[in-house]
Design an enzyme around this catalytic site. Sequence first.
Site, PDB file in Angstrom:
ATOM      1  N   THR A   1      34.557  60.513 113.538  1.00  0.00           N
ATOM      2  CA  THR A   1      34.439  59.161 114.137  1.00  0.00           C
ATOM      3  C   THR A   1      34.049  59.093 115.636  1.00  0.00           C
ATOM      4  O   THR A   1      34.606  59.867 116.423  1.00  0.00           O
ATOM      5  CB  THR A   1      35.737  58.508 113.993  1.00  0.00           C
ATOM      6  OG1 THR A   1      35.825  58.080 112.458  1.00  0.00           O
ATOM      7  CG2 THR A   1      35.513  56.990 114.501  1.00  0.00           C
TER       8      THR A   1
ATOM      9  N   PHE B   1      34.068  57.644 119.065  1.00  0.00           N
ATOM     10  CA  PHE B   1      35.000  56.630 120.066  1.00  0.00           C
ATOM     11  C   PHE B   1      34.175  56.535 121.364  1.00  0.00           C
ATOM     12  O   PHE B   1      33.769  57.346 121.772  1.00  0.00           O
ATOM     13  CB  PHE B   1      36.306  57.249 120.316  1.00  0.00           C
ATOM     14  CG  PHE B   1      37.185  57.172 118.935  1.00  0.00           C
ATOM     15  CD1 PHE B   1      37.926  55.831 118.878  1.00  0.00           C
ATOM     16  CD2 PHE B   1      37.137  58.008 117.969  1.00  0.00           C
ATOM     17  CE1 PHE B   1      39.077  56.026 117.845  1.00  0.00           C
ATOM     18  CE2 PHE B   1      38.075  57.893 116.986  1.00  0.00           C
ATOM     19  CZ  PHE B   1      38.887  57.076 116.813  1.00  0.00           C
TER      20      PHE B   1
END
Length: 274
Positions: free
Chosen positions: A177, A179
């Site tokens: 992911t 960020f």
Amino acid sequence: MAEPRARRIAFQGEPGAYGEEALRVLHGPDVEAVPCLTFRAVFEAVAEGRVDGGVVPVESALGGPVAETVDLLLEHDLAVTGELSLRIRHCLLAPPGQALEQVQRALSHPQALAQCAGYLRRRGITPVPETNTAIAARKVAQEALPHTAAIASKLSASLYGLTVLEEGVEDSPDNFTRFLTLGPAPERAWARRKTALAFTTDNGPGALYRVLSAFSSRGLNVARLESRPQRRAWEYVWCLDVDGALEDPRVREAVSAAQAACITLRVLGSYGVA
């Protein structure tokens, strides 16, 4: 003389969420992690100066863009100041004494459940959506629901007194992911630099091509391109990431040339990538 206070950095979720893990990788272990109920609450806390910065997920390698974060970036005038690709390792967590074979339901965020869908099918475990992975872990710990586990981080297990029944239950090893940091840039080394833009064009032939050619003609790589709907029907704003810092003359020239081909263009940030 009083010691300087620790920086306060906001994230969405509860203690033990992957947002907190990303926050500590980016900003170090000594910052104060400030949990917020929603992504909007993170943006508002940064915008209003109630925290020193924020960390939000913007894209999953498997699930695609986090649309709410992208829309909030467009809505708020906050600079993106850093990026981290975090490897997400999900764990199946249960109260002490519950065996893996007893688990019939697993609580977690819908995206985490989707990332573990194959594992859950093989185990015959029913997915149950929750607001956040850490919230799921806390609920399982506090309510001690029979035959129920949570899919969350290993950090959540230690925070809420749960047992790790199995680690690495995600279906793909490419479960990353991205960020982003909002507010002051983290003090750390960066692997490379990137510049993020948001722009609108007319709806005529070749409009998008003229923008993209401003970068390709200067040998610059467009790393990401996506569109988001505006508040008027069938009108869109484009979000573009290009490799390179705005301080690079080629990037600066390309942005200037792209601006000439746009109705509007805004630099969302020029920042380091970890």
